[in-house]
Design a protein around this motif. Sequence first.
Motif, PDB file in Angstrom:
ATOM      1  N   ARG A   1      45.072  34.289  24.650  1.00  0.00           N
ATOM      2  CA  ARG A   1      43.924  34.612  25.501  1.00  0.00           C
ATOM      3  C   ARG A   1      43.593  36.098  25.345  1.00  0.00           C
ATOM      4  N   TRP A   2      42.320  36.430  25.523  1.00  0.00           N
ATOM      5  CA  TRP A   2      41.839  37.788  25.295  1.00  0.00           C
ATOM      6  C   TRP A   2      41.407  38.423  26.616  1.00  0.00           C
ATOM      7  N   PHE A   3      41.782  39.694  26.775  1.00  0.00           N
ATOM      8  CA  PHE A   3      41.497  40.404  28.023  1.00  0.00           C
ATOM      9  C   PHE A   3      41.018  41.822  27.728  1.00  0.00           C
ATOM     10  N   LEU A   4      40.240  42.334  28.656  1.00  0.00           N
ATOM     11  CA  LEU A   4      39.883  43.748  28.655  1.00  0.00           C
ATOM     12  C   LEU A   4      40.434  44.357  29.935  1.00  0.00           C
ATOM     13  N   LEU A   5      41.343  45.328  29.788  1.00  0.00           N
ATOM     14  CA  LEU A   5      41.802  46.106  30.935  1.00  0.00           C
ATOM     15  C   LEU A   5      40.853  47.287  31.062  1.00  0.00           C
ATOM     16  N   HIS A   6      40.086  47.310  32.140  1.00  0.00           N
ATOM     17  CA  HIS A   6      39.039  48.319  32.293  1.00  0.00           C
ATOM     18  C   HIS A   6      39.007  48.771  33.741  1.00  0.00           C
ATOM     19  N   HIS A   7      38.151  49.729  34.044  1.00  0.00           N
ATOM     20  CA  HIS A   7      38.046  50.162  35.435  1.00  0.00           C
ATOM     21  C   HIS A   7      36.720  49.697  36.038  1.00  0.00           C
ATOM     22  N   ALA A   8      36.683  49.713  37.369  1.00  0.00           N
ATOM     23  CA  ALA A   8      35.456  49.428  38.113  1.00  0.00           C
ATOM     24  C   ALA A   8      35.648  49.908  39.546  1.00  0.00           C
ATOM     25  N   TYR A   9      34.559  50.152  40.217  1.00  0.00           N
ATOM     26  CA  TYR A   9      34.593  50.471  41.644  1.00  0.00           C
ATOM     27  C   TYR A   9      34.531  49.180  42.457  1.00  0.00           C
ATOM     28  N   TYR A  10      35.427  49.037  43.413  1.00  0.00           N
ATOM     29  CA  TYR A  10      35.322  47.951  44.387  1.00  0.00           C
ATOM     30  C   TYR A  10      34.205  48.326  45.353  1.00  0.00           C
TER      31      TYR A  10
ATOM     32  N   ASP B   1      43.114  54.842  42.204  1.00  0.00           N
ATOM     33  CA  ASP B   1      42.294  55.629  41.288  1.00  0.00           C
ATOM     34  C   ASP B   1      42.953  55.711  39.912  1.00  0.00           C
ATOM     35  N   PHE B   2      42.643  54.738  39.029  1.00  0.00           N
ATOM     36  CA  PHE B   2      43.199  54.696  37.673  1.00  0.00           C
ATOM     37  C   PHE B   2      42.075  54.433  36.671  1.00  0.00           C
ATOM     38  N   PRO B   3      41.213  55.430  36.409  1.00  0.00           N
ATOM     39  CA  PRO B   3      40.101  55.210  35.484  1.00  0.00           C
ATOM     40  C   PRO B   3      40.561  55.144  34.028  1.00  0.00           C
ATOM     41  N   ASP B   4      39.683  54.622  33.175  1.00  0.00           N
ATOM     42  CA  ASP B   4      39.852  54.643  31.724  1.00  0.00           C
ATOM     43  C   ASP B   4      41.207  54.098  31.277  1.00  0.00           C
ATOM     44  N   PRO B   5      41.606  52.924  31.750  1.00  0.00           N
ATOM     45  CA  PRO B   5      42.943  52.435  31.409  1.00  0.00           C
ATOM     46  C   PRO B   5      43.062  52.065  29.931  1.00  0.00           C
ATOM     47  N   THR B   6      44.242  52.297  29.402  1.00  0.00           N
ATOM     48  CA  THR B   6      44.568  51.909  28.026  1.00  0.00           C
ATOM     49  C   THR B   6      45.729  50.941  28.056  1.00  0.00           C
ATOM     50  N   ILE B   7      45.832  50.117  27.028  1.00  0.00           N
ATOM     51  CA  ILE B   7      46.922  49.155  26.956  1.00  0.00           C
ATOM     52  C   ILE B   7      47.339  48.982  25.499  1.00  0.00           C
TER      53      ILE B   7
ATOM     54  N   ILE C   1      27.557  43.249  27.958  1.00  0.00           N
ATOM     55  CA  ILE C   1      28.263  41.975  28.116  1.00  0.00           C
ATOM     56  C   ILE C   1      29.117  41.950  29.381  1.00  0.00           C
ATOM     57  N   LEU C   2      29.273  43.117  30.025  1.00  0.00           N
ATOM     58  CA  LEU C   2      30.048  43.200  31.273  1.00  0.00           C
ATOM     59  C   LEU C   2      29.327  44.165  32.202  1.00  0.00           C
ATOM     60  N   ASP C   3      28.866  43.645  33.356  1.00  0.00           N
ATOM     61  CA  ASP C   3      28.053  44.451  34.262  1.00  0.00           C
ATOM     62  C   ASP C   3      28.489  44.179  35.699  1.00  0.00           C
ATOM     63  N   LYS C   4      27.835  44.790  36.638  1.00  0.00           N
ATOM     64  CA  LYS C   4      28.228  44.725  38.045  1.00  0.00           C
ATOM     65  C   LYS C   4      27.997  43.334  38.626  1.00  0.00           C
ATOM     66  N   ASN C   5      28.694  43.053  39.727  1.00  0.00           N
ATOM     67  CA  ASN C   5      28.415  41.897  40.568  1.00  0.00           C
ATOM     68  C   ASN C   5      28.566  42.330  42.022  1.00  0.00           C
ATOM     69  N   LYS C   6      28.661  41.384  42.950  1.00  0.00           N
ATOM     70  CA  LYS C   6      28.725  41.745  44.366  1.00  0.00           C
ATOM     71  C   LYS C   6      30.050  42.415  44.740  1.00  0.00           C
ATOM     72  N   THR C   7      31.088  42.162  43.951  1.00  0.00           N
ATOM     73  CA  THR C   7      32.417  42.685  44.281  1.00  0.00           C
ATOM     74  C   THR C   7      32.731  43.978  43.546  1.00  0.00           C
ATOM     75  N   TRP C   8      32.307  44.081  42.278  1.00  0.00           N
ATOM     76  CA  TRP C   8      32.679  45.215  41.429  1.00  0.00           C
ATOM     77  C   TRP C   8      31.440  45.903  40.882  1.00  0.00           C
ATOM     78  N   LYS C   9      31.518  47.210  40.822  1.00  0.00           N
ATOM     79  CA  LYS C   9      30.398  48.008  40.358  1.00  0.00           C
ATOM     80  C   LYS C   9      30.848  48.918  39.213  1.00  0.00           C
ATOM     81  N   CYS C  10      29.977  49.053  38.217  1.00  0.00           N
ATOM     82  CA  CYS C  10      30.172  50.012  37.127  1.00  0.00           C
ATOM     83  C   CYS C  10      31.432  49.753  36.300  1.00  0.00           C
ATOM     84  N   PRO C  11      31.608  48.520  35.778  1.00  0.00           N
ATOM     85  CA  PRO C  11      32.793  48.220  34.972  1.00  0.00           C
ATOM     86  C   PRO C  11      32.678  48.817  33.567  1.00  0.00           C
TER      87      PRO C  11
END
Length: 535
Positions: free
Chosen positions: A296-305, A56-62, A275-285
């Motif tokens: 390379r560019w990345f977004l560190l974000h949260h999602a429900y498995y 449980d690590f919501p709203d991650p910052t980097i 531009i980033l939405d749910k799939n079969k593995t992750w929900k609510c990114p």
Amino acid sequence: MSFDFESGPSYALVPPVEYPSDCSAVVAAVDSVPTVAPPVEAVAARHYANIVLPGDFPDPTIAKIGDTYWASATSAEWGPVFPLFKSDNLVDWELVSHVFPGQLPEWCDANFWAPEIFYEGGKTFVYYTARQKNGPLCVAVASADQPEGPYTDHGPLVGQRLGSIDGFPVRDEHGDLYLVWKEDGNSKSKPTPIWAQRINEKRLALVGKKVELFRNTEKWEGCLVEGSAIVRHQGYFYMFYAGNGCCGKCCNYATGVARAQSLLGPWEKCPQNPILDKNKTWKCPGHGTVAEYEGRWFLLHHAYYTDSHEFVGRQGILSEFTWNAEGWPEFEGKSPQAAPLRNLNVLDVTDHFTSRQLAATWQWPVGEQPVVGVSDGQLLLTANAAGLGAMVAQRTFAATYKAVACLDVASLEPGTLAGLGAIGDHANTLVLMAGDQSLQLWHVKGGVRQCLTKVDLPANDCPKLWLRLEVWGGQRYRFSYSFEGVLWQAMPTESFAINGTYLPPWDRGIRVALLAKGPASSTVAFNQFSLRNKR
């Protein structure tokens, strides 16, 4: 996750590989400081689609400070507040410290959300959300000479009547520093403007007038936009932001992006949003921060498995994006790329309490830091008479798991109870408590406590008592006990297992806790704790 009681645990996830079935080389007794995965050179090229902050690590910052990346995340109602992780590659993270490891700032008492790490002028600042005592949600700031702390709190910068959350510091095209935040209008069924206002040179207060950047206007955004994270690229400011419902069983969160040539606007929302939405593995990114690594560019974000969802909570994952011909960021498949772990045993927890101090992964309810000692292979927890008593807890990592604790029941004083429980929050729990020659199974829902069943224990015949909690799919809970840790007797209930679907709060995952209820003169001793994850 491995434990090093000198520096805290390490979160290390590498390309999916299979581990020994007995996991003895992965999760051993904490005495030996186990490893999580084979050395990097023993596996294929590092994979950048990962669960990097499991649990449980919501709203991650980097943020990058020197050659090191630092990360944090929402703590909500669990202390210590705002974990601080470090990494040199965005994938392998070590828990180093916390922004507020013990005493909370005097001005606030709840809702410790959405920290943002900002480094400048040789100092590290953490802009964060918290609720003012008897007041609104505010964006505040703390600072430190080193990113690991210790931190000095400087109090709130802004606290509007409807609430102010999700502060993000950024310099505009002229070099002036601004705070960007969300007005929490959705809490009162009102729109949610994203505001910007200049921060003074000390980076500790707002000056001038606030300016609205944009608000929720698109259908997919629903009742809100929030979680701003801004990066500058090829002449534009790009704001990654989240929209719609963040949390719980019915969440529909997603991530959008807007851009502007000037920080104060006008802002243009991407026509391909979200531009980033749910799939079969992750929900609510959603709600993440951008990082660049080796071009390379990345977004560190949260999602429900999807297999564990609200029972574990929102986990920190890393999603890579590229820039398209129109200059907009794009995620492959418009969804998170992280694969589920093949072997959840890498996240098992074992604690024999042989270190000199409590492991950094143990938590407690905000504002209720317990008196805890670790000595001679025992966790010594001072009792509390209020509510469920004193508690220390561990995050869960799967919806199906088994937790076992060994209690020194012979040392329990009369009138003192101790046990093992599944904790949503104070008002929603399932706990098995031992004491006064009995075992009691408590069902707490909506703050109403009911003793489901009670079992008498033999007098003076069991110096140690093992307590076990088994959970299936986050919904069915069964408690058992044993006098030697081998033969188990289930607590008698009307059905095989208790329905625990009510346990998770709207914004948090379940914790497994050790508890001590009684007078403050009593100390409860636990000899060991383990948490085993299952499919």
